[in-house]
Write a protein that holds these residues in place. Sequence first.
Motif, short mmCIF file in Angstrom:
data_model
loop_
_atom_site.label_atom_id
_atom_site.label_comp_id
_atom_site.label_asym_id
_atom_site.label_seq_id
_atom_site.Cartn_x
_atom_site.Cartn_y
_atom_site.Cartn_z
N ALA A 13 0.62 -1.47 -0.21
CA ALA A 13 0.07 -0.10 0.19
C ALA A 13 0.93 1.27 -0.11
O ALA A 13 0.44 2.44 -0.72
N PRO A 14 1.90 1.20 0.95
CA PRO A 14 2.96 2.27 0.54
C PRO A 14 3.54 2.81 -0.69
O PRO A 14 3.75 4.12 -1.30
N LEU A 15 4.20 1.85 -1.59
CA LEU A 15 3.88 1.42 -2.52
C LEU A 15 3.64 2.28 -3.67
O LEU A 15 3.66 3.61 -4.51
N HIS A 16 2.24 1.78 -3.23
CA HIS A 16 0.98 2.20 -3.80
C HIS A 16 0.83 3.86 -4.48
O HIS A 16 0.83 4.18 -5.38
N PHE A 17 0.89 4.04 -2.62
CA PHE A 17 0.20 5.45 -2.32
C PHE A 17 1.63 6.23 -3.38
O PHE A 17 1.00 7.21 -4.35
N ALA A 18 3.10 5.53 -2.83
CA ALA A 18 4.26 6.20 -3.64
C ALA A 18 3.70 6.55 -5.59
O ALA A 18 4.17 8.01 -5.88
N ASP A 19 3.43 5.64 -6.12
CA ASP A 19 3.27 5.36 -7.12
C ASP A 19 2.10 6.33 -7.72
O ASP A 19 2.66 7.15 -8.62
N GLU A 20 1.71 6.56 -7.19
CA GLU A 20 0.85 7.57 -7.80
C GLU A 20 1.29 8.75 -7.59
O GLU A 20 0.65 9.85 -8.33
N GLU A 21 1.12 9.37 -5.73
CA GLU A 21 1.75 10.53 -5.64
C GLU A 21 2.94 11.45 -6.47
O GLU A 21 3.65 11.86 -6.24
N ILE A 22 4.00 10.49 -6.56
CA ILE A 22 5.33 10.99 -6.81
C ILE A 22 5.40 10.79 -8.64
O ILE A 22 5.65 11.57 -8.88
N ASP A 23 4.38 9.97 -9.12
CA ASP A 23 4.76 9.95 -10.27
C ASP A 23 3.77 9.44 -11.16
O ASP A 23 3.76 10.32 -12.26
N LEU A 24 2.36 9.61 -11.00
CA LEU A 24 1.14 9.35 -11.90
C LEU A 24 0.27 10.45 -11.06
O LEU A 24 0.49 11.44 -12.56
N PHE A 25 0.35 11.07 -10.84
CA PHE A 25 -0.64 12.06 -10.69
C PHE A 25 -0.04 13.40 -10.56
O PHE A 25 -0.35 14.07 -11.40
N PRO A 26 1.62 13.21 -10.32
CA PRO A 26 2.24 14.80 -11.14
C PRO A 26 1.55 14.79 -12.52
O PRO A 26 1.78 16.42 -13.14
N ARG A 27 2.08 14.02 -13.04
CA ARG A 27 2.46 13.69 -14.53
C ARG A 27 -0.24 14.42 -15.07
O ARG A 27 0.27 14.80 -16.34
N LEU A 28 -0.02 14.28 -14.53
CA LEU A 28 -1.84 13.95 -14.57
C LEU A 28 -2.01 14.95 -14.75
O LEU A 28 -2.99 16.13 -15.84
N LEU A 29 -1.59 15.96 -13.32
CA LEU A 29 -1.96 17.60 -13.49
C LEU A 29 -1.02 18.78 -14.27
O LEU A 29 -1.74 19.53 -15.07
N THR A 30 -0.14 17.54 -15.64
CA THR A 30 0.58 18.42 -16.08
C THR A 30 -0.51 18.32 -17.75
O THR A 30 -0.05 19.39 -18.20
N VAL A 31 -1.50 17.74 -18.36
CA VAL A 31 -2.16 17.20 -19.03
C VAL A 31 -3.46 17.66 -18.70
O VAL A 31 -3.57 17.94 -19.73
N LEU A 32 -4.04 18.30 -17.80
CA LEU A 32 -5.36 19.07 -17.39
C LEU A 32 -5.24 20.81 -18.15
O LEU A 32 -4.19 21.78 -17.84
N ASP A 33 -6.32 20.82 -18.50
CA ASP A 33 -6.38 22.15 -19.48
C ASP A 33 -7.18 23.25 -17.95
O ASP A 33 -7.23 22.98 -17.19
N SER A 34 -6.64 24.22 -18.03
CA SER A 34 -7.59 25.35 -17.52
C SER A 34 -8.56 24.76 -16.95
O SER A 34 -9.59 25.39 -16.01
N ARG A 35 -9.56 24.34 -17.87
CA ARG A 35 -11.25 24.35 -17.63
C ARG A 35 -11.07 22.86 -16.14
O ARG A 35 -12.12 22.23 -16.25
N GLU A 36 -10.56 22.44 -16.30
CA GLU A 36 -10.18 21.24 -15.19
C GLU A 36 -9.74 20.99 -14.13
O GLU A 36 -9.16 20.58 -13.44
N GLU A 37 -10.15 22.70 -13.38
CA GLU A 37 -10.18 22.68 -11.90
C GLU A 37 -10.05 21.38 -11.12
O GLU A 37 -9.64 21.42 -10.63
N LYS A 38 -11.39 21.59 -11.51
CA LYS A 38 -12.27 20.50 -10.58
C LYS A 38 -11.43 18.67 -10.51
O LYS A 38 -11.23 18.69 -9.57
#
Length: 175
Positions: free
Chosen positions: A66-91
């Motif tokens: 579980a801690p590895l899974h959280f790190a996978d998301e928080e360190i690697d996946l989520f930050p990259r996803l934030l870079t592909v969102l456009d300004s209309r996707e603040e939610k």
Amino acid sequence: MADVPAGDVPPAAFRRPLAVLQACHGLIRNHCDSLERLPDYLIRHGPDERTSTAAQRALRYFRNAAPLHFADEEIDLFPRLLTVLDSREEKLAGTILELVAQHGQELHDWAVLEPFLETVAAGERPSVPDLRGYAAGLRRHIGVEEMVIYPLASRLDPESLAHIGVAMAARRHAG
């Protein structure tokens, strides 16, 4: 990917990092099922080899994977996803930040659940915390990730997905 320790996921699996994350969600669901059944079973049968084994498996998963899974998301996946969102996707950005906060709450809740599972694993009868509430929270969390967040990964380029997979593998196979 059966109930395997975090370091036992084959390195080749990380070529498809989202599949690994979703497989982890399958394990979480299985553990949620066990946690939800455990109180009634303990009342009817008391602690036994079956409850001890289930508790040991849950302990191994929630302590290691579980801690590895959280790190996978928080360190690697989520930050990259934030870079592909456009300004209309603040939610959606807010949803990602909420999921990170939920990881913190899940770790806090784990501090209550862990001693319970240790007691069950030792074959003793413990007082039972709110296992159904814990499991329900986990199910809601992974539901949001799978229905809302993971589909965003289709916007990531192959290089980003490869980097996520390499980081996930390194996290598990270091040393």
